[in-house]
Enzyme design. Sequence first.
Site, PDB file in Angstrom:
ATOM      1  N   CYS A  12      11.554   1.700  -4.055  1.00  0.00           N
ATOM      2  CA  CYS A  12      11.424   0.354  -3.515  1.00  0.00           C
ATOM      3  C   CYS A  12      12.520  -0.525  -4.133  1.00  0.00           C
ATOM      4  CB  CYS A  12      10.044  -0.220  -3.847  1.00  0.00           C
ATOM      5  SG  CYS A  12       9.732  -0.427  -5.619  1.00  0.00           S
ATOM      6  N   HIS A  40       7.640   5.530 -12.755  1.00  0.00           N
ATOM      7  CA  HIS A  40       6.637   6.559 -12.966  1.00  0.00           C
ATOM      8  C   HIS A  40       7.071   7.880 -12.317  1.00  0.00           C
ATOM      9  CE1 HIS A  40       3.455   3.218 -13.643  1.00  0.00           C
ATOM     10  NE2 HIS A  40       4.009   3.609 -14.766  1.00  0.00           N
ATOM     11  N   CYS A  96      10.641  -7.033 -11.071  1.00  0.00           N
ATOM     12  CA  CYS A  96      10.711  -7.150  -9.609  1.00  0.00           C
ATOM     13  C   CYS A  96      10.473  -8.608  -9.210  1.00  0.00           C
ATOM     14  CB  CYS A  96       9.639  -6.260  -8.975  1.00  0.00           C
ATOM     15  SG  CYS A  96       9.447  -6.484  -7.200  1.00  0.00           S
ATOM     16  N   HIS A 128      -2.549  -0.648 -16.418  1.00  0.00           N
ATOM     17  CA  HIS A 128      -1.287  -0.472 -15.689  1.00  0.00           C
ATOM     18  C   HIS A 128      -0.294  -1.521 -16.171  1.00  0.00           C
ATOM     19  CE1 HIS A 128       1.587  -0.606 -12.343  1.00  0.00           C
ATOM     20  NE2 HIS A 128       1.173   0.602 -12.009  1.00  0.00           N
ATOM     21  N   GLU A 130       2.008  -3.324 -14.798  1.00  0.00           N
ATOM     22  CA  GLU A 130       2.072  -4.575 -14.042  1.00  0.00           C
ATOM     23  C   GLU A 130       0.872  -5.459 -14.346  1.00  0.00           C
ATOM     24  OE1 GLU A 130       1.614  -6.222  -9.526  1.00  0.00           O
ATOM     25  OE2 GLU A 130       2.659  -4.305  -9.740  1.00  0.00           O
ATOM     26  N   THR A 166       0.479  -5.602  -7.023  1.00  0.00           N
ATOM     27  CA  THR A 166       1.291  -5.492  -5.805  1.00  0.00           C
ATOM     28  C   THR A 166       1.173  -4.153  -5.091  1.00  0.00           C
ATOM     29  OG1 THR A 166       3.242  -4.789  -7.073  1.00  0.00           O
ATOM     30  CG2 THR A 166       2.985  -7.155  -6.661  1.00  0.00           C
ATOM     31  N   CYS A 195       2.524  -5.816  -2.076  1.00  0.00           N
ATOM     32  CA  CYS A 195       3.915  -5.599  -1.725  1.00  0.00           C
ATOM     33  C   CYS A 195       4.027  -5.150  -0.269  1.00  0.00           C
ATOM     34  CB  CYS A 195       4.526  -4.548  -2.648  1.00  0.00           C
ATOM     35  SG  CYS A 195       6.221  -4.099  -2.231  1.00  0.00           S
ATOM     36  N   SER A 223       1.818   7.919 -10.971  1.00  0.00           N
ATOM     37  CA  SER A 223       2.201   6.832 -10.072  1.00  0.00           C
ATOM     38  C   SER A 223       1.005   6.392  -9.227  1.00  0.00           C
ATOM     39  CB  SER A 223       3.344   7.282  -9.147  1.00  0.00           C
ATOM     40  OG  SER A 223       3.538   6.347  -8.110  1.00  0.00           O
ATOM     41  N   SER A 224       0.556   5.148  -9.409  1.00  0.00           N
ATOM     42  CA  SER A 224      -0.558   4.614  -8.618  1.00  0.00           C
ATOM     43  C   SER A 224      -0.194   4.575  -7.140  1.00  0.00           C
ATOM     44  CB  SER A 224      -0.910   3.200  -9.106  1.00  0.00           C
ATOM     45  OG  SER A 224      -1.359   3.215 -10.436  1.00  0.00           O
TER      46      SER A 224
END
Length: 280
Positions: A12, A40, A96, A128, A130, A166, A195, A223-224
Amino acid sequence: MNVKIDNNAGFCFGVVKAIAAAEEELEHHNSLYCLGDIVHNSAEVDRLRKKGLQVIDYKDLESLRDTRVLIRAHGEPPSTYATAKSQNIELVDATCPMVLALQKKIKQGYEEMRQCGGQVVIFGKVGHAEVVGLNGQTEGNAIIVSSLSDIDKIDMTRPIRLYSQTTKNREEYEQLISEIKKRCQSDVMTYNTLCSRVANRAKELEEFAQSVDVVLFVSGSNSSNGKYLYEYCKKVQPKTFFVTDDCKIDKAWLEGAETVGITGATSTPRWLMEDLGRCI
């Protein structure tokens, strides 16, 4: 057998920005510290480590002085910036832009809720990166809700400001919003902080999965975003298989397939998917 790589798969914007920042720094310096894995995906982390990127944690940060540290796309809480300032650490901030905007929204919401005895609720994964940064905007006082089953953590008699990490699942977030609005006896405001890249990815992935006989979904196991998109893909194409960074596949997965599709999370590098395609 035809191999088709998803044109819409890959990093992304936020991850592209962070990796570009790291590579630019490494061109001018022999090494650079990064607070946590830059993405991740262990294959990409290993690639950058060979260029001189050194991954550190919060404990390591406390012992550093007079150096440079990269803030990855996930963002950081205010305490990280305070530590850096006190120890003369120059931050290469690759947060980001969408995460940065969300941090500001949450900080504003928190100030508003403090005035009226309300609460900030964040729909996200506990621990997490974020979410740690988002919760930091509330001095650690946000209520973190990972799923609908956590809803009882919220006091439905007090005002609520609801935000989402996000990269969370849109459907789950909408269910949470609906349930909170049904139960809350006070003022509720919810914000669309998902996102758009992740949300749009689901529709793109659906079309891609329907166009092939087998899908190999490449992602880091932590990775979520990868877990969400993999599960979504599997609903569309049952013959979807999760492939981790080592790109090991079971040839039995491909039996009878004329076209094999390769795709991945927004944290999966394009080069890794291409490497897998050459191995089939």
